[in-house]
Design an enzyme around this catalytic site. Structure first.
Site, PDB file in Angstrom:
ATOM      1  N   ARG A 162      -4.465   1.836   0.238  1.00 53.78           N
ATOM      2  CA  ARG A 162      -4.416   2.061  -1.207  1.00 53.78           C
ATOM      3  C   ARG A 162      -5.645   1.413  -1.813  1.00 53.78           C
ATOM      4  O   ARG A 162      -6.204   0.475  -1.234  1.00 53.78           O
ATOM      5  CB  ARG A 162      -3.145   1.381  -1.733  1.00 53.78           C
ATOM      6  CG  ARG A 162      -2.794   1.678  -3.147  1.00 53.78           C
ATOM      7  CD  ARG A 162      -1.498   0.988  -3.525  1.00 53.78           C
ATOM      8  NE  ARG A 162      -1.035   1.446  -4.806  1.00 53.78           N
ATOM      9  CZ  ARG A 162      -0.015   0.922  -5.465  1.00 53.78           C
ATOM     10  NH1 ARG A 162       0.675  -0.077  -4.934  1.00 53.78           N
ATOM     11  NH2 ARG A 162       0.352   1.393  -6.639  1.00 53.78           N
ATOM     12  N   TYR A 202      -2.957   6.238  -0.372  1.00 50.89           N
ATOM     13  CA  TYR A 202      -1.845   6.325  -1.339  1.00 50.89           C
ATOM     14  C   TYR A 202      -2.268   7.184  -2.535  1.00 50.89           C
ATOM     15  O   TYR A 202      -1.534   8.055  -2.989  1.00 50.89           O
ATOM     16  CB  TYR A 202      -1.489   4.905  -1.784  1.00 50.89           C
ATOM     17  CG  TYR A 202      -0.395   4.777  -2.808  1.00 50.89           C
ATOM     18  CD1 TYR A 202       0.924   4.538  -2.419  1.00 50.89           C
ATOM     19  CD2 TYR A 202      -0.661   4.844  -4.182  1.00 50.89           C
ATOM     20  CE1 TYR A 202       1.940   4.381  -3.359  1.00 50.89           C
ATOM     21  CE2 TYR A 202       0.342   4.695  -5.125  1.00 50.89           C
ATOM     22  CZ  TYR A 202       1.637   4.461  -4.716  1.00 50.89           C
ATOM     23  OH  TYR A 202       2.632   4.308  -5.649  1.00 50.89           O
ATOM     24  N   SER A 234       0.819  -1.214   0.000  1.00 51.80           N
ATOM     25  CA  SER A 234       0.000   0.000   0.000  1.00 51.80           C
ATOM     26  C   SER A 234       0.856   1.269   0.000  1.00 51.80           C
ATOM     27  O   SER A 234       0.318   2.369   0.128  1.00 51.80           O
ATOM     28  CB  SER A 234      -0.906   0.026   1.239  1.00 51.80           C
ATOM     29  OG  SER A 234      -1.809  -1.026   1.196  1.00 51.80           O
ATOM     30  N   GLY A 235       2.175   1.106  -0.088  1.00 54.61           N
ATOM     31  CA  GLY A 235       3.045   2.290  -0.091  1.00 54.61           C
ATOM     32  C   GLY A 235       3.855   2.424   1.191  1.00 54.61           C
ATOM     33  O   GLY A 235       4.292   3.532   1.534  1.00 54.61           O
ATOM     34  N   THR A 290       6.924   1.574   1.873  1.00 57.49           N
ATOM     35  CA  THR A 290       8.294   2.057   1.633  1.00 57.49           C
ATOM     36  C   THR A 290       8.284   3.585   1.530  1.00 57.49           C
ATOM     37  O   THR A 290       9.137   4.271   2.106  1.00 57.49           O
ATOM     38  CB  THR A 290       8.835   1.440   0.320  1.00 57.49           C
ATOM     39  OG1 THR A 290       8.505   0.057   0.288  1.00 57.49           O
ATOM     40  CG2 THR A 290      10.328   1.624   0.190  1.00 57.49           C
ATOM     41  N   TRP A 291       7.326   4.099   0.810  1.00 57.12           N
ATOM     42  CA  TRP A 291       7.201   5.548   0.616  1.00 57.12           C
ATOM     43  C   TRP A 291       6.889   6.249   1.939  1.00 57.12           C
ATOM     44  O   TRP A 291       7.527   7.249   2.299  1.00 57.12           O
ATOM     45  CB  TRP A 291       6.080   5.798  -0.410  1.00 57.12           C
ATOM     46  CG  TRP A 291       5.950   7.200  -0.905  1.00 57.12           C
ATOM     47  CD1 TRP A 291       6.915   8.172  -0.902  1.00 57.12           C
ATOM     48  CD2 TRP A 291       4.784   7.784  -1.507  1.00 57.12           C
ATOM     49  NE1 TRP A 291       6.420   9.330  -1.458  1.00 57.12           N
ATOM     50  CE2 TRP A 291       5.116   9.108  -1.841  1.00 57.12           C
ATOM     51  CE3 TRP A 291       3.503   7.311  -1.795  1.00 57.12           C
ATOM     52  CZ2 TRP A 291       4.202   9.969  -2.449  1.00 57.12           C
ATOM     53  CZ3 TRP A 291       2.593   8.173  -2.410  1.00 57.12           C
ATOM     54  CH2 TRP A 291       2.939   9.487  -2.733  1.00 57.12           C
ATOM     55  N   HIS A 305       2.319  -4.214   9.863  1.00 53.89           N
ATOM     56  CA  HIS A 305       1.094  -4.549   9.104  1.00 53.89           C
ATOM     57  C   HIS A 305       0.056  -5.137  10.069  1.00 53.89           C
ATOM     58  O   HIS A 305      -0.964  -5.680   9.626  1.00 53.89           O
ATOM     59  CB  HIS A 305       1.386  -5.611   8.037  1.00 53.89           C
ATOM     60  CG  HIS A 305       2.312  -5.176   6.933  1.00 53.89           C
ATOM     61  ND1 HIS A 305       2.250  -3.948   6.323  1.00 53.89           N
ATOM     62  CD2 HIS A 305       3.318  -5.841   6.305  1.00 53.89           C
ATOM     63  CE1 HIS A 305       3.183  -3.885   5.381  1.00 53.89           C
ATOM     64  NE2 HIS A 305       3.845  -5.008   5.360  1.00 53.89           N
ATOM     65  N   GLY A 336       5.047   2.508  -8.999  1.00 55.33           N
ATOM     66  CA  GLY A 336       4.700   3.640  -8.140  1.00 55.33           C
ATOM     67  C   GLY A 336       3.632   4.535  -8.749  1.00 55.33           C
ATOM     68  O   GLY A 336       3.679   5.752  -8.613  1.00 55.33           O
TER      69      GLY A 336
HETATM   70  P1  A3P Z   1       3.546  -0.827  -7.512  1.00 55.77           P
HETATM   71  O1  A3P Z   1       3.804  -2.306  -7.420  1.00 55.77           O
HETATM   72  O2  A3P Z   1       2.136  -0.526  -7.920  1.00 55.77           O
HETATM   73  O3  A3P Z   1       4.534  -0.104  -8.340  1.00 55.77           O
HETATM   74  P2  A3P Z   1       5.013  -1.340  -0.169  1.00 55.77           P
HETATM   75  O4  A3P Z   1       6.051  -0.305   0.033  1.00 55.77           O
HETATM   76  O5  A3P Z   1       3.904  -1.268   0.822  1.00 55.77           O
HETATM   77  O6  A3P Z   1       5.603  -2.691  -0.326  1.00 55.77           O
HETATM   78  O7  A3P Z   1       4.281  -0.962  -1.543  1.00 55.77           O
HETATM   79  C1  A3P Z   1       4.955  -1.094  -2.748  1.00 55.77           C
HETATM   80  C2  A3P Z   1       4.278  -0.226  -3.769  1.00 55.77           C
HETATM   81  O8  A3P Z   1       4.629   1.148  -3.524  1.00 55.77           O
HETATM   82  C3  A3P Z   1       4.783  -0.547  -5.165  1.00 55.77           C
HETATM   83  O9  A3P Z   1       3.696  -0.221  -6.040  1.00 55.77           O
HETATM   84  C4  A3P Z   1       5.946   0.416  -5.296  1.00 55.77           C
HETATM   85  O10 A3P Z   1       6.360   0.644  -6.607  1.00 55.77           O
HETATM   86  C5  A3P Z   1       5.358   1.658  -4.650  1.00 55.77           C
HETATM   87  N1  A3P Z   1       6.363   2.601  -4.174  1.00 55.77           N
HETATM   88  C6  A3P Z   1       7.581   2.337  -3.641  1.00 55.77           C
HETATM   89  N2  A3P Z   1       8.220   3.473  -3.342  1.00 55.77           N
HETATM   90  C7  A3P Z   1       7.406   4.488  -3.707  1.00 55.77           C
HETATM   91  C8  A3P Z   1       7.526   5.915  -3.678  1.00 55.77           C
HETATM   92  N3  A3P Z   1       8.621   6.511  -3.221  1.00 55.77           N
HETATM   93  N4  A3P Z   1       6.487   6.643  -4.127  1.00 55.77           N
HETATM   94  C9  A3P Z   1       5.374   6.048  -4.600  1.00 55.77           C
HETATM   95  N5  A3P Z   1       5.213   4.711  -4.673  1.00 55.77           N
HETATM   96  C10 A3P Z   1       6.205   3.935  -4.224  1.00 55.77           C
END
Ligand code: A3P
Length: 304
Positions: free
Chosen positions: A138, A204, A53-54, A56-57, A116, A272
């Site tokens: 998300r 997200y 759901s984002g 890492t971001w 989580h 992303g």
């Molecule tokens: P997608 O697979 O749709 O590209 P998590 O961090 O919860 O594992 O989620 C991973 C999702 O967040 C992936 O989505 C990844 O590409 C996206 N993501 C990772 N870093 C990001 C960033 N800095 N900004 C926006 N989306 C990001």
């Protein structure tokens, strides 16, 4: 069956239902150890998401926000040499994993963690203390596609890939890591409505559309709003630029590096973007997931 990181490789793991939610056994042990031993402090900040759901971001953004007077964003920032997952540990997947009880005494306050863990399983001290929870969800269709792509990338070859149809059927039945996904989201949504000072609920999709507004919301919620000077110096935009998908995914550390636990950093960055589901789901799948989502969220005031 899902695959999970283990000693520089990946192993198959079954999902087990605990307190109404599905977890791989390694996370489940971590949740139970965490429930028994984690003692939240009033100043703690905990980032909560469902997988893909984002997380890492969000880790990158909140770490940078909370440490903005400590590290220069322009140079030598920890995000330039470390993946966000190595800067903000997961409670159940990193700290309390393998039945460990970590010594957190050397962590400076305010401590920043991620998890989580569904609301029903959150350690009691988190609910009893004044610590703050930032929840990021998300839209279900992108979450599912991201999760399916991620799990196939990491599945041991001998298991073969997980077909879209099979994975979709499981997701719709609520079987996914920390799923049922919609229950996870809905429980935190309700909590954010009841205790808006305790839980900040973010999406997200909204963050992608209007990152500056959402970063200011996070700063205000965490009681560290941007000063006029910081606003004028462009700090909001600087943080967002540092943490953007384009910037983070292109850093050497995230292209070729590994986490301290062994996973390749690049697996956390795919596209992303919002709306990739359009490239993968059939019309029938979209209708089915939209219907399940509408039914589940009906009357809650939440739209995903
Ligand atoms: P997608 O697979 O749709 O590209 P998590 O961090 O919860 O594992 O989620 C991973 C999702 O967040 C992936 O989505 C990844 O590409 C996206 N993501 C990772 N870093 C990001 C960033 N800095 N900004 C926006 N989306 C990001």
């Amino acid at each position: 069956i899902f695959s999970l990181p283990k000693e520089n490789g990946w192993v198959a793991s079954y999902l087990y239902k605990y307190q109404g939610f599905w977890h791989p056994v390694r996370h489940l042990q971590g949740i139970i150890t965490c429930q028994r031993h984690f003692r939240a402090q009033d100043s703690d900040v905990i980032l909560i998401t469902t997988p893909k759901s984002g997380t890492t971001w969000l880790k990158a953004i909140v770490f940078t926000l909370m440490n903005r007077t400590k590290y220069s964003i322009a140079q030598d920032h920890p995000l330039l040499s470390k993946n966000p997952h190595d800067l903000v540990p997961f409670l159940e997947q990193t700290l309390y994993v393998d039945n460990q009880i970590p010594d957190l005494s050397s962590m400076n306050s305010p401590r920043l963690f991620a998890t989580h863990i569904p609301f029903t399983s959150i350690p009691k001290s988190v609910q009893d203390s004044r610590c703050k929870l930032v929840y990021l969800c998300r839209n279900p269709k992108d979450t599912f596609v991201s999760m399916w792509q991620f799990s196939n990338k990491l599945r041991p070859k001998e298991m073969g890939s997980h077909s879209l149809g099979e994975a979709f059927d499981m997701f719709c039945r609520g079987v996914s890591i920390a799923g049922p996904f919609l229950d996870h989201v809905l429980d935190y949504w309700k909590e954010s409505r009841e205790s808006p000072h305790k839980v900040l609920f973010l999406k997200y999709d909204d963050m992608k559309e209007n990152p500056t507004v959402n970063l200011r919301r996070i700063a205000e919620f965490l009681e560290c709003p941007f000063s006029n000077e910081e606003e004028e110096s462009g700090m909001v935009e600087e943080i967002l630029k540092l943490c953007s998908f384009g910037n983070l995914s292109n850093l050497e550390i995230n292209r070729t590096g590994k986490l301290s636990s062994g996973e390749e950093n690049k697996v956390f960055f795919r596209q992303g973007k919002v709306g990739d589901w359009k490239n993968h789901l059939t019309i029938e799948m979209v209708e089915k997931l939209d219907q399940i989502t509408e039914q589940k969220l009906c009357g809650s005031g939440l739209v995903l």
